[in-house]
Scaffold this active site. Structure first.
Site: not given
Length: 493
Positions: A290, A274, A299, A438, A197
């Site tokens: 990202e 994380i 998500e 994408h 992408d």
């Protein structure tokens, strides 16, 4: 006949001192904070989270099993208190999988909320509705009631023992929402798609290479580093240290990629969530990630970026991209509508119109032809990544779309734009009028096509929130002004 247990008269109970029960520490329902006991935790729930667990049990009429499921549901998925309070039947915690303890041990699962005592008090206060002629019948009913209560007590005791025993055993591996999410990013195909992408990858690359002064001698954290491409670009732009964190198995490939490019002295990669890892430093100067998903927020990876920001970003530090906006437009794509909605009116000569209800609720991820756009665009959400809180990611917003091309409206389309604000500003758009990414666009098809005339204003309200049971999915609701009862609910999953 009631089952009775007789006391052994030979037992000298007076000589036995009651052992003082040790208080078991209890974790807060809605955070990781620990309390001295269940009672202290419940008081904190009332005071801080405005959530009365016992009152909620009564309000929802939850039985013993329902209470167990609710507690484990909250422990596992960490919903907000208001999400639990606003839940309607069928409740998201009704699934029997929530009978399995999440914490081991969890004293809250054994906590007696006192409902049985209250029931007994209610029984005492109940008026006497029988006369002398019914005495024998009443006694028979009472005996049956005693038997039933004995059985209920034994059942409760059995379940509590089962829960306790299970909490002592190592939990069996299982695939939950997060497991499947990170597993999907272990496959090479998804990373190839993202790297290919150009709109996405070149925006990050151009921002860092055109703003090297921002990265010179800085400590950079790459949240969800994947193959490590952003970490390596940051290193080559002068960063003193770059730490990449990812919980998918692709990280093992990223380690080899970093070594292959001889950047292992600058780039450190850590596998894990994380929210759970320990970094080798106390603060970072820049966070890059990202994190964007379909309809921007799908998500829920932004939650992880905000966690990292609040825990490790130094005062005055930067997060990139730092600004994002979510947009709506209306489209006229008759073929798309016929393929997904109209199709069910004639399936090999049979009507299956009931299938439309399910088809409508599934938002489509597709590349929308710019020629189908029939209105101007409207911003429904702007996000400043350096300031936004997680609670603000569930939102409602009014929208107005002015019709610029007459025709039949078949749906609304959502897309996002991202900005990197440095000395040289870089931005990209996922609009239908720009090069496809994408992420494509998110299409919300209408159950019926609407005739629109040039100059007309489409007004409505959009609601967006994370799904209560599967937090990485999104629930979207559209309401249209002037169309009473025209409310459509969608899911992005």
């Amino acid at each position: 006949m009631a089952l009775c247990v007789e006391e052994d008269p030979s037992s000298d109970w007076d000589d036995v001192e009651e052992e003082e029960e040790e208080e078991e520490p209890c974790q807060d329902l809605f955070s990781c904070k620990m309390f001295r006991n269940v009672e202290d935790m419940l008081e904190n729930c009332k005071a801080v989270h405005k959530f009365d667990l016992n009152g909620f049990f009564k309000a929802k009429g939850l039985d013993f099993y329902g209470r167990i499921k609710l507690i484990n549901f909250i422990r596992k998925l960490s919903p907000r208190p208001i999400d639990v309070t606003d839940a309607v039947t069928p409740y998201p915690w009704d699934d029997d999988t929530y009978l399995k303890p999440v914490l081991a041990p969890d004293p809250l699962l054994h906590w007696d909320c006192g409902s049985d005592t209250e029931e007994e008090e209610e029984d005492k206060d109940a008026p006497d509705l029988v006369d002398e002629k019914s005495t024998n019948d009443v006694r028979a009913v009472e005996e049956e009631l005693v038997e039933a209560r004995c059985q209920l007590d034994r059942m409760k005791h059995f379940v509590q023992e089962l829960v306790t025993e299970n909490s002592r055993k190592p939990t069996e591996p299982h695939v939950d929402d997060d497991d499947s999410y990170f597993e999907s990013y272990s496959h090479f195909g998804i990373h190839r798609e993202m790297l290919q992408d150009k709109v996405r990858t070149e925006a990050y690359r151009d921002f860092m290479t055109l703003n090297k002064a921002l990265f010179q001698d800085k400590i950079v954290l790459d949240v969800g580093c994947g193959t490590g491409i952003l970490s390596m670009i940051a290193a080559q732009c002068g960063a003193k240290k770059v730490i990449g964190v990812d919980n998918s198995d692709i990280l093992y490939s990223a380690i080899e990629i970093v070594r292959e490019n001889k950047l292992e002295e600058t780039v450190d990669l850590i596998k894990g969530k994380i929210e759970e890892v320990e970094l080798p430093i106390d603060q970072v100067d820049i966070i890059i990630s990202e994190w964007m998903g379909y309809f921007l927020l799908f998500e829920s990876m932004l939650d992880s970026v905000l966690f990292a920001r609040d825990k490790w970003l130094s005062p005055g530090g930067k997060v990139f991209p730092d600004k994002c906006s979510l947009h709506l437009v209306a489209i006229n794509d008759d073929q798309l509508w016929k393929n997904h909605i109209g199709y069910w009116d004639d399936v090999y000569g049979y009507k299956m119109s009931c299938m439309k209800k399910a088809a409508i609720t599934e938002a489509l991820i597709d590349v929308v032809n710019s020629d189908t756009v029939m209105t101007d665009s409207c911003i429904v959400k702007e996000i400043d990544i350096c300031k936004v809180s997680g609670q603000e990611l569930d939102f409602e917003a009014d929208f107005q779309l002015q019709v610029v091309k007459e025709g039949m409206c078949t749906g609304l389309v959502g897309y996002f734009e991202a900005e990197f604000n440095g000395d040289v500003k870089i931005a990209f758009s996922c609009s239908p009028s720009h090069s496809p990414t994408h992420w494509k666009q998110t299409v919300f098809l209408l159950p019926k096509r609407m005739q629109l005339f040039k100059g007309k204003i489409i007004e409505g309200r959009l609601g967006c929130k994370r799904n209560l049971a599967y937090r990485r999915s999104l629930d979207i609701q559209l309401n249209f002004v002037g169309l009473p009862g025209y409310t459509i609910k969608y899911c992005i999953a």
